[in-house]
Scaffold this active site. Structure first.
Site, mmCIF file in Angstrom:
data_model
loop_
_atom_site.group_PDB
_atom_site.id
_atom_site.type_symbol
_atom_site.label_atom_id
_atom_site.label_comp_id
_atom_site.label_asym_id
_atom_site.label_seq_id
_atom_site.Cartn_x
_atom_site.Cartn_y
_atom_site.Cartn_z
ATOM 1 N N LYS A 64 19.895 134.339 -4.169
ATOM 2 C CA LYS A 64 19.714 135.619 -4.719
ATOM 3 C C LYS A 64 19.178 135.333 -6.354
ATOM 4 O O LYS A 64 19.548 134.450 -7.158
ATOM 5 C CB LYS A 64 21.325 136.171 -4.871
ATOM 6 C CG LYS A 64 21.838 136.635 -3.716
ATOM 7 C CD LYS A 64 23.339 137.315 -3.985
ATOM 8 C CE LYS A 64 23.721 137.695 -2.639
ATOM 9 N NZ LYS A 64 25.023 138.049 -2.813
ATOM 10 N N ARG B 122 32.854 115.653 -5.588
ATOM 11 C CA ARG B 122 33.569 115.967 -6.855
ATOM 12 C C ARG B 122 34.696 115.155 -7.208
ATOM 13 O O ARG B 122 35.182 114.701 -8.381
ATOM 14 C CB ARG B 122 33.869 117.581 -6.777
ATOM 15 C CG ARG B 122 32.673 118.475 -7.235
ATOM 16 C CD ARG B 122 33.152 119.746 -7.114
ATOM 17 N NE ARG B 122 32.215 120.776 -7.652
ATOM 18 C CZ ARG B 122 31.888 122.102 -7.049
ATOM 19 N NH1 ARG B 122 32.969 122.717 -6.335
ATOM 20 N NH2 ARG B 122 31.012 122.711 -7.716
ATOM 21 N N GLY C 87 26.545 122.328 -7.150
ATOM 22 C CA GLY C 87 26.644 123.105 -6.116
ATOM 23 C C GLY C 87 25.633 122.850 -4.722
ATOM 24 O O GLY C 87 25.821 121.628 -4.242
ATOM 25 N N GLY D 208 27.441 126.648 -11.395
ATOM 26 C CA GLY D 208 27.994 127.764 -12.404
ATOM 27 C C GLY D 208 27.977 127.497 -13.861
ATOM 28 O O GLY D 208 27.486 128.351 -14.727
#
Length: 395
Positions: free
Chosen positions: A199, A34, A352, A376
Site C-alpha cells: 500500500k 528478531r 518487516g 514501522g
C-alpha cells in the site's frame, strides 16, 4: 541515550524490553531473526551478572489471554541461542512472574508471558497504562529498552516503565538509531530509496519526508500500481488505492520539481489471479490487461532497478517488489536484494517483509550493512516523527 555500559547490573534484576514478535506456524517459529537480534544485549547483561527479565509482545491478542500467541516457543528458542535455560513465567505481572523474577540468580534469564495479554500494555488511558507499568517495573530494579520494533508505540513497557526505573538503551536500539541517523543526516550520495509492499498509504509520510533528501526513488510492489494509474495507465485488477491517486500525483510532481529521479517498473508479471500457480506473462507496465493483476516486477524492471542501484553510495530498502511468498513472483525482490549486495553501498534493509524476504530467499545477511528489526519504527523515524520509546530513553 545512556547505554548499558553505564549501568551497574551485577546481582540486580534488569527488565529488558525486547522485540520477539516472530511469525509462528502453530508453535513453530518460522523466522527467528528478531530473537537472534535480541541475543547480544541479553547475553551481555547476563554475562555481567545481571538477573535478566525479558518482556515482549507477540501478535495482537488485544488484552486477552490467547494461547496461540504465547511466548513459550520463543523462550525455548531464546534458550537455545543463549546456550542456557530461559525460565518462562506463565503470566506477565502475576504470581508466576513475581516468583520467576525473585528466583533468578546472577547471570540467569527469564522471559515473561506476552505483554499484550494485559489490557494495560496498549491502553489509551494514561492511568490504566501507568498502573500496569508500576506492576511491571516492580519486578526489577533497572530497565533496558532494546525492542526497537516497538519504540514507535506509546505502550506501558516502552514508554511508561522507563519513567519508573533507572534506564538505558540496549545495543540493538543504539545500533538502529545510529543507522537511521546516517540515513537522515548527511547520507553519502547518490542516496537511493527503494520502496515496495502493498500500500502507498503505508509509505505516505516517508515519501513526503524523503523527497527532500534522496537523489533517486525506486518504487515497486503493489504500491507501484497506484503510481502507474496516477500517470494514466491501465493497471487491470492489480492492487490499487484509488483514494491515494491525488496524493501520488502530487509526489510525482514534487519529485520532478526537486530533481529527484522517480523510477517505476517498465514491465510486470501479470497473472490471471492471486495464486502461486496462476498463469502469468511479462507485459509492459503501461499495458496491463484489464483481466490480469501484477504480482511482481518483470525482467526488464529487474535490470532497470539493479542499474539504478549500481552507482549508489547509500540505499534504504523497505518493502518487497512482488508477492515473494510465492516462488513464481519472488524474482523481483531477489533481484533488488542481490543488487544491494553487489552495490558496495551502505545498504539498510528496513525490517518487516523485506527482512523476512532476505531470509526466505536464502541471501547472506552479512551482505547488507544493516537489517533493521523495526519496519514501522524505522519508517516513522524516517518520516521525522518523535518515537515515544526513544523519547523515554532519552530522558
Amino acid at each position: 541515550m545512556r547505554t548499558i555500559d553505564s549501568l551497574d547490573v551485577k546481582g540486580r534484576r534488569v527488565l529488558v524490553r525486547a522485540d520477539l514478535n516472530v511469525p509462528l506456524d502453530g508453535d513453530r517459529i518460522t523466522d527467528d531473526g528478531r530473537i537472534r537480534a535480541s541475543v547480544p544485549t541479553i547475553a551481555e547483561l547476563a554475562g555481567r551478572g545481571a538477573r535478566v527479565i525479558v518482556c515482549a509482545h507477540l501478535g495482537r491478542p488485544k488484552g486477552k489471554v490467547a494461547p496461540q500467541f504465547s511466548l513459550a516457543p520463543v523462550a525455548a528458542r531464546l534458550g537455545e541461542l543463549l546456550g542456557a535455560p530461559v525460565r518462562f513465567a506463565t503470566d506477565v505481572v502475576g504470581d508466576s512472574a513475581r516468583e520467576t523474577a525473585e528466583g533468578l540468580g546472577d547471570g540467569e534469564v527469564a522471559l515473561l508471558e506476552n505483554l499484550r495479554f494485559e489490557p494495560g500494555e496498549e491502553s489509551k488511558d494514561d492511568a490504566a497504562r501507568a498502573a500496569f507499568a508500576e506492576k511491571l517495573a516492580g519486578l526489577a530494579e533497572l530497565y533496558v529498552g532494546d525492542g526497537f520494533g516497538a519504540v514507535h508505540r506509546k505502550h506501558a513497557s516502552v514508554y511508561d516503565v522507563p519513567k519508573l526505573l533507572p534506564h538505558a538503551a540496549g545495543g540493538l536500539v543504539v545500533a538502529e538509531v545510529e543507522v537511521l541517523k546516517r540515513l537522515t543526516e548527511d547520507p553519502a550520495r547518490p542516496y537511493v530509496v527503494v520502496l515496495g509492499g502493498a500500500k502507498v498509504s503505508d509509505k505516505l509520510g516517508v515519501i513526503a519526508n524523503l523527497l527532500g533528501k534522496v537523489d533517486r526513488l525506486v518504487i515497486g510492489g503493489g504500491m507501484a500500481y497506484t503510481f502507474l494509474k496516477a500517470q494514466g495507465h491501465e493497471v487491470g485488477r492489480s492492487l490499487l488505492q484509488e483514494d491515494q491517486l491525488d496524493q501520488v500525483r502530487g509526489f510525482i510532481a514534487e519529485a520532478a520539481e526537486r530533481g529527484v529521479e522517480l523510477v517505476l517498473p517498465v514491465d510486470v508479471l501479470a497473472a490471471t489471479g492471486f495464486a502461486e500457480d496462476a498463469e502469468y506473462e511479462a507485459v509492459e507496465a503501461t499495458a496491463i490487461p484489464a483481466d490480469r493483476e501484477g504480482l511482481d516486477i518483470g525482467p526488464k524492471s529487474r535490470e532497470l532497478f539493479a542499474a539504478k542501484l549500481a552507482d549508489a553510495a547509500t540505499v534504504f530498502w523497505n518493502g518487497p517488489m512482488g508477492v515473494f511468498e510465492f516462488d513464481a513472483f519472488a524474482g523481483g525482490t531477489r533481484a533488488v536484494a542481490e543488487a544491494l549486495v553487489a552495490s558496495g553501498a551502505f545498504t539498510v534493509v528496513g525490517g518487516g517483509d523485506s527482512a523476512a524476504a532476505v531470509r526466505k530467499l536464502g541471501l547472506p545477511e552479512d551482505g547488507f550493512s544493516h537489517i533493521s528489526t523495526g519496519g514501522g519504527a524505522s519508517l516513522e523515524y524516517l518520516e521525522g516523527k518523535t518515537l515515544p520509546g526513544l523519547a523515554a530513553l532519552e530522558d
